[in-house]
Every structure is written in C-alpha cells, then in structure tokens.
Design an enzyme around this catalytic site. Structure first.
Site, PDB file in Angstrom:
ATOM      1  NE  ARG A 103     -34.620  10.569 -21.467  1.00 18.94           N
ATOM      2  CZ  ARG A 103     -33.662  11.421 -21.112  1.00 18.94           C
ATOM      3  NH1 ARG A 103     -32.815  11.861 -22.015  1.00 18.94           N
ATOM      4  NH2 ARG A 103     -33.555  11.820 -19.865  1.00 18.94           N
ATOM      5  NE  ARG A 141     -26.126   0.619 -14.732  1.00 19.12           N
ATOM      6  CZ  ARG A 141     -26.666   1.704 -14.186  1.00 19.12           C
ATOM      7  NH1 ARG A 141     -27.280   1.621 -13.022  1.00 19.12           N
ATOM      8  NH2 ARG A 141     -26.592   2.865 -14.791  1.00 19.12           N
ATOM      9  NE  ARG A 182     -48.897  13.556 -20.541  1.00 24.65           N
ATOM     10  CZ  ARG A 182     -50.166  13.350 -20.183  1.00 24.65           C
ATOM     11  NH1 ARG A 182     -51.148  13.798 -20.928  1.00 24.65           N
ATOM     12  NH2 ARG A 182     -50.444  12.696 -19.067  1.00 24.65           N
ATOM     13  NE  ARG A 218     -40.838  12.125 -10.613  1.00 19.10           N
ATOM     14  CZ  ARG A 218     -39.713  12.435 -11.262  1.00 19.10           C
ATOM     15  NH1 ARG A 218     -38.697  11.593 -11.253  1.00 19.10           N
ATOM     16  NH2 ARG A 218     -39.604  13.588 -11.907  1.00 19.10           N
ATOM     17  CD  GLU A 224     -43.173  14.497 -11.171  1.00 10.91           C
ATOM     18  OE1 GLU A 224     -42.937  13.898 -12.243  1.00 10.91           O
ATOM     19  OE2 GLU A 224     -42.266  14.946 -10.421  1.00 10.91           O
ATOM     20  CE1 TYR A 241     -36.812  15.470 -19.588  1.00 11.50           C
ATOM     21  CE2 TYR A 241     -34.689  14.536 -20.210  1.00 11.50           C
ATOM     22  CZ  TYR A 241     -35.628  14.866 -19.240  1.00 11.50           C
ATOM     23  OH  TYR A 241     -35.368  14.588 -17.935  1.00 11.50           O
ATOM     24  CG  ASP A 293     -30.524  14.601 -19.039  1.00  8.90           C
ATOM     25  OD1 ASP A 293     -31.661  14.506 -18.537  1.00  8.90           O
ATOM     26  OD2 ASP A 293     -29.913  13.629 -19.533  1.00  8.90           O
TER      27      ASP A 293
END
Length: 371
Positions: free
Chosen positions: A173, A177, A250, A281, A301, A349, A351
């Site tokens: 995921r 690039r 989780r 983070r 977090e 999961y 988006d």
C-alpha cells in the site's frame, strides 16, 4: 404490522451516513442510531482553540473516483491540503512517501536510475526475489537501508509483531516513486473539508432522524421491530455475540495537547520510525487547514493490542482471521433483514473514498429493488 421506518441504520459513520442520505433522498423513512454521542465515526473532528482536531487519527480525503468527489462536495467545500508527511529516525528527517527526495537524503543519489540501481543492489544482496513476508517485500521495494531506518521500527510498533511475521501485501500500500514528488497520494482529488468532517456528515444527515448514545445491540429486538431493514455498520463478530470467536484488530491510543506556541513541527504529520520512541507519529492539526492561530494542538499516536471493548482500528488480515471472517460472512449472508457494511461490518481496511463508494453502490442496488 406496519413498522415506523423503512431503514434502521446502525452507525453514523461514513457508510451509515451515506446510505441514510441516499435512502432519505429516495423518499424512504430512515432512522440512524449510534452508540457514540457524535456523528462521523472515527472521522469525527471538533474545534479546539479554533483548530479542527481529528480526535481518532488524521483523515485525509483522497480519491480517483469522480462520482465520489462530486458526492462529497455536495456536503462540504474542500481545501487544497496535500499530504506530505516526514519520517523521523533518531532526529534525522526523511520525506515520505519514498521518492527521490528520500533516496537522495539516504544515499546521495540524484537520478532515478541511480536510485533504482541502489535498490536493486541491496535487493540482490538480501536475496528477496520471492518475498514471503513484509520484511522481504519492503527490501525488494526500497532496499535494506530504508527498510532498517524507515520501515522496520514503525511497522513493528504499528502491528505489534515482527516484520518477518507479517504478510507481504501490507507494505504494498505504501507508495514508492522514482520522482521528486512528496505527495503521498496519487489520486487527482485530495483535501480536507473546511469546518471538519463532523460538519460534512451533519450536512449529509439533514432531515434524517438521528438518535445518539443508543446501543442497538443492548435492545436489539426492540430496534429490529422499528424498521423493515437494518443496515449494520458495527463489528460483525460483535453482532453475533462473538459466537465463533473474536476477530483481531489493532487499536490506538491518543495523547492530545494544546500548546501555547504558533507551530510545533511545521508539518501535519511526522512518523517516528525508530523502535525506541513509543509513539508511531505526531499529528499537528492546524496544518490540515493552514490555520494561523497563536496556539497549536498536537496528538501523539500509540499503537496497541486490541481487546473487546476497545475501539477497533485496523483488522489483522492474516490467514486465521480471514477464515474466521468468512464464517461470519456466511452467517451475515443468511440474514434476511440485515445489511452489513463499512470497515467493521466487512472486516477490511477502507480508505474513506472506498467506504463512500461502497455505500453509494450498496444503496443504489438496495433502493433499486424497491425495498
């Protein structure tokens, strides 16, 4: 007996809100209930010192679906926010996602071919031609150096298990690039709704009857009797009383502070990729909205194990849980009155744009049948 509602929607998150809005627009009688005292689910935002705070982790809307982008813009105006997080490894900062800025910072390379050659060299040295776990897949994608500094510690904190015990598809995921492009997402449309996600969902639910602080499962027979159909967006295993066992997730813990300074870290998100820093983070919420308030709000977090009663965030999509979900899915498919949807109802999961697209398509199919 005639029931007062056509649809009882359990959960006022994105899936439930979109389905309810579409059903209401089609002239159906809709009631939405949620055990929480607010709408928008984990996308919930609330103002603190004039800053919209993402209470359950950052949510950046992005999509490549024109129908979804057109739909959400009916209910909110989106800003031009572009997600460009940083990785902090023991005080050294690296751009994310992995791109030429990252490779230059790590190795001093300046051309895409130099970066590709370096990755290939490290991949060959590690012998990862047929990745069997996340560690091998990550090395194949970005090389050993970046894996050791920017992937391993963060991922093991996030999932609570070694990278060698995680499936390789998880890392796929993550964008990689060979261009100087710090934009995390490739989608053509991206931004944050001005005024926050809570206001956007409230706009979706205008005219829809809504009851908050309602635990559907605690009085299930009563609520089932209120509508011809139920749209359930909670956890599918909880719906069935965990009769086949609990699916694994989780969970997360958040520590949020209001700081008396105009800026803390200069960017919306910094991932802490070493194993020793306990949080994964730090989010600085004002950067989602280009805010200029004299104070700032940050959230640390922490990833943690999930236990029944905790908020489930990320499904653990390993072989055991996939097989267990398939058994729950078989039970759900046999329910004549109940539709299951959303990340908990479908144990996947999602988006945000995926959730909205799924709700739009499910509502269209459902309403087309004349229910």
């Amino acid at each position: 007996m005639e029931r007062p509602y056509d649809y009882l929607v359990v959960g006022a998150g994105l899936f439930g809100a979109v389905f309810a809005e579409r059903a209401h627009a089609a002239g159906r009688r809709v009631l939405v209930v949620d055990r929480r005292t607010h709408v928008a689910g984990n996308a919930y935002t609330e103002p603190v010192a004039g800053i919209q705070v993402h209470r359950f982790g950052p949510h950046i809307f992005h999509t490549d679906r024109a129908e979804v982008w057109e739909y959400v813009n009916r209910f909110a105006r989106f800003n031009r926010f572009t997600y460009c997080p940083l990785a902090n490894y023991r005080g050294e900062l690296y751009p994310l996602p992995f791109n030429m800025h990252t490779f230059h910072r790590m190795w001093g390379v300046v051309t895409p071919q130099q970066a590709a050659d370096k990755i290939a060299e490290q991949c060959a040295a590690a012998g990862t031609q047929d990745p069997q776990n996340l560690e091998q897949q990550a090395i194949r994608l970005v090389g050993t150096d970046i894996y050791e500094r920017l992937v391993k510690g963060y991922t093991e904190k996030q999932w609570g298990r070694p990278c060698t015990a995680l499936p390789p598809f998880i890392i796929k995921r993550l964008p990689v690039r060979l261009t100087y492009d710090n934009n995390y997402f490739n989608d053509p449309w991206q931004g944050i709704p001005q005024g926050g996600y809570t206001a956007m969902v409230q706009n979706m639910l205008q005219g829809v009857e809504l009851r908050l602080g309602v635990d559907y499962l605690a009085r299930r027979e009563f609520w089932d009797a209120q509508a011809r159909r139920v749209v359930f967006t909670g956890a599918i295993d909880e719906f069935y009383g965990y009769r086949l066992g609990a699916l694994e997730y989780r969970s997360l813990r958040f520590e949020t502070e209001l700081l008396d300074m105009p800026d803390f870290q200069g960017v919306a998100a910094v991932n802490y990729t070493d194993a020793d820093t306990p949080w994964t983070r730090i989010i600085e919420h004002k950067h989602f909205e280009f805010s200029t308030q004299p104070q700032t709000v940050i959230t640390r977090e922490f990833s943690r194990d999930w236990h029944p009663g905790d908020e489930p965030y990320y499904p653990v999509n390993d072989t055991r849980n996939a097989a267990l979900f398939a058994r729950y899915r078989a039970l759900a498919d046999a329910e004549p009155q109940v539709l299951f949807g959303g990340r908990l109802g479908e144990y996947r999961y999602y988006d945000m744009d995926d959730v909205i697209a799924a709700a739009l398509h499910r509502a269209q199919a459902e309403l087309a049948t004349g229910h």
